[in-house]
Design a protein around this motif. Structure first.
Motif, PDB file in Angstrom:
ATOM      1  N   VAL A  95       0.643  -1.174  -0.069  1.00  0.00           N
ATOM      2  CA  VAL A  95       0.058  -0.060  -0.113  1.00  0.00           C
ATOM      3  C   VAL A  95       0.972   1.094   0.097  1.00  0.00           C
ATOM      4  O   VAL A  95       1.688   1.468   0.997  1.00  0.00           O
ATOM      5  CB  VAL A  95      -0.924   0.034   1.255  1.00  0.00           C
ATOM      6  N   ALA A  96       0.690   1.895  -1.089  1.00  0.00           N
ATOM      7  CA  ALA A  96       1.612   3.169  -1.236  1.00  0.00           C
ATOM      8  C   ALA A  96       0.985   4.062  -2.286  1.00  0.00           C
ATOM      9  O   ALA A  96       0.148   3.630  -3.185  1.00  0.00           O
ATOM     10  CB  ALA A  96       3.023   2.626  -1.644  1.00  0.00           C
ATOM     11  N   PRO A  97       1.502   5.477  -2.414  1.00  0.00           N
ATOM     12  CA  PRO A  97       0.913   6.167  -3.197  1.00  0.00           C
ATOM     13  C   PRO A  97       0.916   6.108  -4.548  1.00  0.00           C
ATOM     14  O   PRO A  97      -0.012   6.417  -5.603  1.00  0.00           O
ATOM     15  CB  PRO A  97       1.626   7.726  -2.945  1.00  0.00           C
ATOM     16  N   CYS A  98       1.794   5.146  -5.116  1.00  0.00           N
ATOM     17  CA  CYS A  98       2.164   4.848  -6.502  1.00  0.00           C
ATOM     18  C   CYS A  98       0.943   3.674  -6.931  1.00  0.00           C
ATOM     19  O   CYS A  98       1.197   3.467  -8.119  1.00  0.00           O
ATOM     20  CB  CYS A  98       3.567   4.534  -6.858  1.00  0.00           C
ATOM     21  N   PHE A  99       0.538   3.252  -5.871  1.00  0.00           N
ATOM     22  CA  PHE A  99      -0.618   1.839  -6.210  1.00  0.00           C
ATOM     23  C   PHE A  99      -1.884   2.314  -5.672  1.00  0.00           C
ATOM     24  O   PHE A  99      -2.670   1.501  -5.477  1.00  0.00           O
ATOM     25  CB  PHE A  99       0.075   0.697  -5.699  1.00  0.00           C
TER      26      PHE A  99
END
Length: 248
Positions: free
Chosen positions: A15-19
């Motif tokens: 879970v990360a901003p790029c995904f």
């Protein structure tokens, strides 16, 4: 949840901003079968050094909202990228069990401890409550990481085959393989689809079933269909639960 009930623990990794859009799709897929907030998220503070959550205010707000709704938030490494050089058994694990993402497999105790503490502080500051625990990228822990785990105050840790309290790895809270999928090659995808199909009936006797999904899973319709079928099969006999239930 009654002690006698069988549990289903579902989680969204990376879970990360790029995904963000992929995480949204996975959350929708899980919630359609298990209901709202009946899963965990594994948060990467700075995925591959390219997606720092500390600089993504909008994504921080989403993490807080998810956590407030009841989604459990685990710290999932720091970079998720493995830059260490490995020898022996660790080299085999790094080569065959992940595509350069076993970040905590080769870290020293000091480096593992620093990244765990920094990740815990960041995630807890964002969500305003304790992190649910720590899960190493690719479920791979080296000796340094295992030593550091017991010093950071995490309530839970997990690998491919078990869940445990840090410092008490010899007393697992749950046993059995995580059902997960691989999207990075045709061969790995076929293998993961076959394992999931076998797992749907074969793992039903386990008291605690674990299912983990990744952002790349949404790139293949066959994987999405398999995840949905597995959620449906597992939720027939197992109650969607929380990792924290294991501590009761």
């Amino acid at each position: 949840m009654q002690v006698s009930e069988k549990r289903l623990l579902a989680s969204i990794h990376d879970v990360a901003p790029c995904f963000e859009s992929q995480v949204d799709r996975l959350a929708d897929l899980i919630e359609a079968r298990l209901g709202p907030a009946r899963y965990a998220m594994l948060v990467v503070p700075d995925h591959w050094g390219r997606a720092p959550i500390a600089e993504a205010r909008g994504f921080q707000a989403r993490l807080r909202a998810w956590a407030d709704s009841g989604v459990e938030m685990f710290v999932h490494g720091w970079f998720h990228r493995d830059t260490a050089e490995h020898k022996g058994a660790a080299s085999l694990k790094a080569r065959h069990m992940t595509a350069g993402e076993g970040e905590f497999l080769g870290l020293s105790h000091a480096e593992a401890l620093q990244r765990m503490r920094d990740g815990k502080a960041l995630v807890e500051d964002i969500i305003g409550k304790p992190a649910a625990g720590f899960i190493a990228p690719a479920w791979l822990y080296g000796p340094g990481a295992m030593q550091a785990l017991g010093e950071c105050g995490f309530a839970l840790a997990e690998d491919h085959m078990r869940v445990w309290r840090p410092g008490q790895e010899d007393k697992p809270l749950a046993r059995g393989p995580v059902v997960t999928w691989a999207s990075r090659s045709t061969m790995r995808t076929a293998s993961s689809l076959a394992f999931a199909a076998l797992a749907r009936p074969a793992l039903q006797p386990l008291r605690t079933l674990r299912l983990a999904v990744h952002p790349g899973d949404v790139t293949k319709a066959s994987i999405v269909a398999s995840i949905d079928a597995t959620l449906r099969a597992f939720s027939r006999r197992h109650v969607p639960g929380r990792y924290a239930d294991l501590l009761k």
